[in-house]
Design an enzyme around this catalytic site. Structure first.
Site, PDB file in Angstrom:
ATOM      1  N   TYR A 124       0.909  -1.169   0.000  1.00  0.00           N
ATOM      2  CA  TYR A 124       0.000   0.000   0.000  1.00  0.00           C
ATOM      3  C   TYR A 124       0.937   1.205   0.000  1.00  0.00           C
ATOM      4  O   TYR A 124       0.861   2.045   0.860  1.00  0.00           O
ATOM      5  CB  TYR A 124      -0.826  -0.114   1.295  1.00  0.00           C
ATOM      6  CG  TYR A 124      -1.952   0.846   1.541  1.00  0.00           C
ATOM      7  CD1 TYR A 124      -3.012   0.994   0.641  1.00  0.00           C
ATOM      8  CD2 TYR A 124      -2.000   1.587   2.724  1.00  0.00           C
ATOM      9  CE1 TYR A 124      -4.057   1.842   0.923  1.00  0.00           C
ATOM     10  CE2 TYR A 124      -3.059   2.433   3.014  1.00  0.00           C
ATOM     11  CZ  TYR A 124      -4.089   2.553   2.102  1.00  0.00           C
ATOM     12  OH  TYR A 124      -5.148   3.389   2.394  1.00  0.00           O
ATOM     13  N   HIS A 129      -2.083   7.560  -3.192  1.00  0.00           N
ATOM     14  CA  HIS A 129      -3.251   6.682  -3.069  1.00  0.00           C
ATOM     15  C   HIS A 129      -3.721   6.591  -1.614  1.00  0.00           C
ATOM     16  O   HIS A 129      -4.918   6.739  -1.323  1.00  0.00           O
ATOM     17  CB  HIS A 129      -2.912   5.287  -3.595  1.00  0.00           C
ATOM     18  CG  HIS A 129      -3.986   4.272  -3.356  1.00  0.00           C
ATOM     19  ND1 HIS A 129      -5.217   4.314  -4.002  1.00  0.00           N
ATOM     20  CD2 HIS A 129      -4.040   3.182  -2.531  1.00  0.00           C
ATOM     21  CE1 HIS A 129      -5.957   3.301  -3.597  1.00  0.00           C
ATOM     22  NE2 HIS A 129      -5.283   2.602  -2.703  1.00  0.00           N
ATOM     23  N   ARG A 138     -11.692   8.605   5.920  1.00  0.00           N
ATOM     24  CA  ARG A 138     -11.391   8.985   7.301  1.00  0.00           C
ATOM     25  C   ARG A 138     -11.379  10.509   7.392  1.00  0.00           C
ATOM     26  O   ARG A 138     -12.313  11.149   6.935  1.00  0.00           O
ATOM     27  CB  ARG A 138     -10.070   8.335   7.735  1.00  0.00           C
ATOM     28  CG  ARG A 138     -10.236   6.825   7.942  1.00  0.00           C
ATOM     29  CD  ARG A 138      -8.929   6.143   8.350  1.00  0.00           C
ATOM     30  NE  ARG A 138      -7.937   6.156   7.295  1.00  0.00           N
ATOM     31  CZ  ARG A 138      -7.724   5.141   6.427  1.00  0.00           C
ATOM     32  NH1 ARG A 138      -8.435   4.039   6.519  1.00  0.00           N
ATOM     33  NH2 ARG A 138      -6.819   5.246   5.472  1.00  0.00           N
ATOM     34  N   GLU A 195      -7.242  -1.842  -9.660  1.00  0.00           N
ATOM     35  CA  GLU A 195      -6.138  -1.114  -9.028  1.00  0.00           C
ATOM     36  C   GLU A 195      -4.905  -1.254  -9.910  1.00  0.00           C
ATOM     37  O   GLU A 195      -4.479  -2.362 -10.220  1.00  0.00           O
ATOM     38  CB  GLU A 195      -5.847  -1.626  -7.605  1.00  0.00           C
ATOM     39  CG  GLU A 195      -6.977  -1.271  -6.634  1.00  0.00           C
ATOM     40  CD  GLU A 195      -6.643  -1.477  -5.156  1.00  0.00           C
ATOM     41  OE1 GLU A 195      -7.190  -0.748  -4.324  1.00  0.00           O
ATOM     42  OE2 GLU A 195      -5.831  -2.366  -4.844  1.00  0.00           O
ATOM     43  N   GLU A 197      -1.348  -1.546 -10.445  1.00  0.00           N
ATOM     44  CA  GLU A 197      -0.206  -1.926  -9.607  1.00  0.00           C
ATOM     45  C   GLU A 197       0.889  -2.557 -10.457  1.00  0.00           C
ATOM     46  O   GLU A 197       0.661  -2.966 -11.587  1.00  0.00           O
ATOM     47  CB  GLU A 197      -0.638  -2.957  -8.542  1.00  0.00           C
ATOM     48  CG  GLU A 197      -1.809  -2.499  -7.688  1.00  0.00           C
ATOM     49  CD  GLU A 197      -1.982  -3.287  -6.399  1.00  0.00           C
ATOM     50  OE1 GLU A 197      -1.064  -4.057  -6.027  1.00  0.00           O
ATOM     51  OE2 GLU A 197      -3.038  -3.120  -5.755  1.00  0.00           O
ATOM     52  N   ASP A 229      -5.223  -5.429  -9.278  1.00  0.00           N
ATOM     53  CA  ASP A 229      -5.829  -5.989  -8.076  1.00  0.00           C
ATOM     54  C   ASP A 229      -7.300  -5.573  -8.040  1.00  0.00           C
ATOM     55  O   ASP A 229      -7.687  -4.647  -7.324  1.00  0.00           O
ATOM     56  CB  ASP A 229      -5.061  -5.451  -6.858  1.00  0.00           C
ATOM     57  CG  ASP A 229      -5.525  -6.081  -5.563  1.00  0.00           C
ATOM     58  OD1 ASP A 229      -5.920  -7.256  -5.583  1.00  0.00           O
ATOM     59  OD2 ASP A 229      -5.484  -5.384  -4.530  1.00  0.00           O
ATOM     60  N   GLN A 236     -15.688  -4.833   0.276  1.00  0.00           N
ATOM     61  CA  GLN A 236     -14.507  -4.488   1.075  1.00  0.00           C
ATOM     62  C   GLN A 236     -14.867  -3.583   2.257  1.00  0.00           C
ATOM     63  O   GLN A 236     -14.415  -3.802   3.379  1.00  0.00           O
ATOM     64  CB  GLN A 236     -13.499  -3.788   0.160  1.00  0.00           C
ATOM     65  CG  GLN A 236     -12.147  -3.499   0.778  1.00  0.00           C
ATOM     66  CD  GLN A 236     -11.226  -2.737  -0.204  1.00  0.00           C
ATOM     67  OE1 GLN A 236     -11.487  -2.680  -1.411  1.00  0.00           O
ATOM     68  NE2 GLN A 236     -10.165  -2.153   0.313  1.00  0.00           N
ATOM     69  N   TYR A 240     -13.851  -5.113   6.020  1.00  0.00           N
ATOM     70  CA  TYR A 240     -12.403  -5.002   6.235  1.00  0.00           C
ATOM     71  C   TYR A 240     -11.962  -4.603   7.642  1.00  0.00           C
ATOM     72  O   TYR A 240     -10.774  -4.756   7.982  1.00  0.00           O
ATOM     73  CB  TYR A 240     -11.755  -4.105   5.176  1.00  0.00           C
ATOM     74  CG  TYR A 240     -11.652  -2.647   5.530  1.00  0.00           C
ATOM     75  CD1 TYR A 240     -12.767  -1.822   5.496  1.00  0.00           C
ATOM     76  CD2 TYR A 240     -10.442  -2.088   5.908  1.00  0.00           C
ATOM     77  CE1 TYR A 240     -12.665  -0.500   5.815  1.00  0.00           C
ATOM     78  CE2 TYR A 240     -10.331  -0.757   6.239  1.00  0.00           C
ATOM     79  CZ  TYR A 240     -11.444   0.032   6.184  1.00  0.00           C
ATOM     80  OH  TYR A 240     -11.342   1.346   6.506  1.00  0.00           O
ATOM     81  N   THR A 345      -1.937   0.242  -5.177  1.00  0.00           N
ATOM     82  CA  THR A 345      -2.348   1.177  -6.230  1.00  0.00           C
ATOM     83  C   THR A 345      -1.330   2.302  -6.401  1.00  0.00           C
ATOM     84  O   THR A 345      -0.920   2.921  -5.421  1.00  0.00           O
ATOM     85  CB  THR A 345      -3.710   1.791  -5.850  1.00  0.00           C
ATOM     86  OG1 THR A 345      -4.593   0.715  -5.580  1.00  0.00           O
ATOM     87  CG2 THR A 345      -4.256   2.645  -6.971  1.00  0.00           C
TER      88      THR A 345
END
Lengths: 415, 415
Positions: A124, A129, A138, A195, A197, A229, A236, A240, A345
């Site tokens: 990550y 990202h 958040r 994603e 990647e 991905d 999710q 998660y 990502t």
């Protein structure tokens, strides 16, 4: 860079130049899959070349449905094979010139997963990202979590569901609960995403209890692939917390078939972003450990030709692969040949370089248009996502080809 | 239950009664590992029995370093092998009676991991454990997260670092940051823990896009093992938000060597706890799908003999294995023979049945004593943790043996 000229016809701007020579597993008609090297629009059949007595490695290592056995021979040998093939494709009096059976047209071949994947880890590591996700889900003022600048955050993914480019994928079903719902429902994902990647393939194993340092990490990396991905954001979101992504990811991940060696990418090394605050000593590094690889995402549908929806670059990664591998093994966790570790990502600074629809459509709030004018926020049935990537410098191009996949409607299950 | 009497000497209260007959991989001296079945204190060498012409399966399937190839034959065949061995160990005029080379003493054998593990998944299916963790780390009034009663929460673990019982493990190093620290430090874990779990081994694969229903799940489960998911709580705490446990777990997990088949456990099925609220239809089930398996955790040190620190039971699981497998594949995720799916920590209702030191010492706040009077909160260097488990009913005992492991001091690394 030494200028190399091959006698094979390599199309202008081919990803598979004489400087690249990536390894893959291919088959023709109903023949057994075997190892090959891509050059231009063709594949060099390594079984044939070895059987001609032109390689230091027995054909048995190439007559396999995965590259694991070959890769396990070690870089000294795998590098030599690649350089020997390069030589054979360059020299004037090459013994391969009169061996048409050593070459297969890529359009006539079926590509397979290049390695048997033991474990798959997803990092990550793009600060852009992680910041975008943090802003959306958040606190926009404290988008990055406290550990993010100290740890190359990663998690274990599902190895069994990694598929090769070109494999169609059914939209996953799963539990979804939006904020408006009292209880979850079982339905097809309505927020299906890709994603962008890259992944690296472990080439040298370790024993349990051993660790790989940042300085030694490149010895353990055989090469890189493009990696998509696929993510079901609604599944999710509900699942998660607290143990991480699970069914929102494990329905499929797609990988490009050609492994570009770390050695072929050597000329494209660049300095990574400054890490602030300073990282712990086991993660500190010197020199250029990022790679300047241009990345592009195309989206097409039954009614629309391909629309480029993102242009990013692997060089943006805040945490580099050597740090990822050092971190992954600092607790003594062992790695095996064929393990895949993906970057997470890869987003850049602005909207045009975001590596997921979650970011491009900002959580579904900003629809975008395909070429035929149809609108998208997430992936619809029969949409195709194609990632491609290449490095280029002083006229030399080393590319990855593509990883592509089409989303088919959900399978109807009895429930 | 039909009463069976074997002519082999089986010690009273042996886990490996004539009703059990679990499969494992063993070796003697420097011989190649091979498949066997445990009976009492001995192992039936399946290669020898097959070569005697007494089994319907070729010795080649047993002359392997893992059981994968044998298990892949399917339950119809693997069950027949187990029942044929049972018959051979029961009948009066058994051709094995005069074949001492078909038997190996367990004390003379080295046990190996019974399967090559493709993917490893860890669930979190004990409501008592999830509640205890929630009370400690989140809100005591709302200890369970909103998704917990709807989803058999699970995450992908690291397959490469799963080791067989008896393997010593070095205390992991890693990043730790307590609430008092401004920035993280790199150090040996100071809060090393075990987790009392059971795991099941997938016996029948699926293709990507297929799903397993709750009703069909038992066809896909070959058997069960004891599982210790070692956990470094301090490393885990700093790393796990938002993508789940990683290095706090991946340094090692330990597995018992004998796979007890689902068929041997059939008599011990019991009703699971009532699930409230009702679960979604793809997770609903009828009948008894939990298993009454008594579990025990022993802890010993260089100075203290073994102290039993927990007694729990697999029957407490809120989510059963059939639900776990149905959930895992509901999005189309494929499974392979040899995949391991562990239960998560199995805690019971009161302190004496907690399945981890995190719970037993309540986050380190309540030290407990070993037999020699020395105090513990978490695992100290040279401590040994041993899990064992068995089912018993009407004088019939079917057990798992043990999974044991000793924690050695951290390896000193250059950093």
């Amino acid at each position: 860079m030494t200028t190399l000229k091959t006698w094979v016809n390599v199309p202008h701007n081919s990803d598979f130049s004489i400087y690249n020579l990536p390894f893959g597993i291919f088959s023709v008609n109903d023949d057994q899959p075997r190892a090959g090297i891509a050059i231009g629009a063709q594949i060099v059949d390594l079984v044939v070349v070895s059987e001609l007595g032109l390689l230091a490695v027995n054909a048995n290592y190439f007559n396999q449905s995965t590259l694991n056995k070959f890769i396990a021979l070690g870089k000294k040998i795998t590098n030599k094979v690649r350089l020997d093939i390069q030589q054979l494709l360059v020299i004037e009096n090459s013994p391969l010139k009169n061996q048409p059976e050593a070459f297969v047209q890529q359009k006539d071949a079926t590509m397979h997963l290049p390695v048997h994947i033991g474990d798959y880890t997803d990092f990550y590591s793009s600060i852009e990202h992680a910041t975008n996700v943090g802003k959306m889900f958040r606190d926009p003022e404290n988008a990055l979590l406290p550990n993010w600048r100290h740890i190359p955050v990663g998690y274990h993914g599902r190895a069994s569901s990694i598929v090769v480019s070109g494999t169609d994928i059914h939209r996953p079903m799963g539990q979804v609960k939006t904020n408006e719902m009292e209880t979850p429902v079982f339905q097809a994902s309505g927020r299906l995403d890709f994603e962008l990647e890259m992944g690296f393939i472990v080439g040298k194993p370790t024993q349990l209890g051993e660790r790989i340092t940042v300085e030694n990490a490149s010895e353990h990396i055989f090469g890189l692939v493009l990696f998509n991905d696929w993510s079901a954001r609604d599944i999710q979101k509900w699942e998660y917390v607290p143990l991480g992504p699970f069914l929102g990811k494990s329905f499929a991940s797609s990988m490009s078939p050609w492994i570009v060696t770390l050695e072929a990418l050597e000329p494209f090394k660049v300095q990574g972003p400054k890490q602030d605050p300073a990282v712990l000593s086991y993660l500190q590094y010197d020199g250029a450990k990022n790679y300047d690889i241009q990345l592009e995402v195309g989206m097409s549908s039954k009614s629309s030709e391909e629309t480029i929806i993102s242009r990013s670059n692997f060089k943006y990664m805040y945490w580099n692969m050597m740090q990822q591998l050092a971190h992954h093994t600092v607790n003594g966790c062992n790695v095996n040949v064929g393990d895949v570790m993906a970057s997470g990502t890869i987003s850049g600074k602005d909207e045009s370089s975001y590596g997921s629809l979650l970011e491009i459509s900002w959580g579904g709030k900003k629809p975008f248009k395909l070429k035929d004018g149809s609108k998208r926020t997430f992936i619809e049935d029969n949409d195709t996502i194609t990632l491609n990537g290449f490095a280029e410098k002083e006229g030399v191009r080393v590319g990855f080809g593509e990883v592509t996949g089409t989303i088919l409607p959900s399978k109807k299950f009895r429930i």
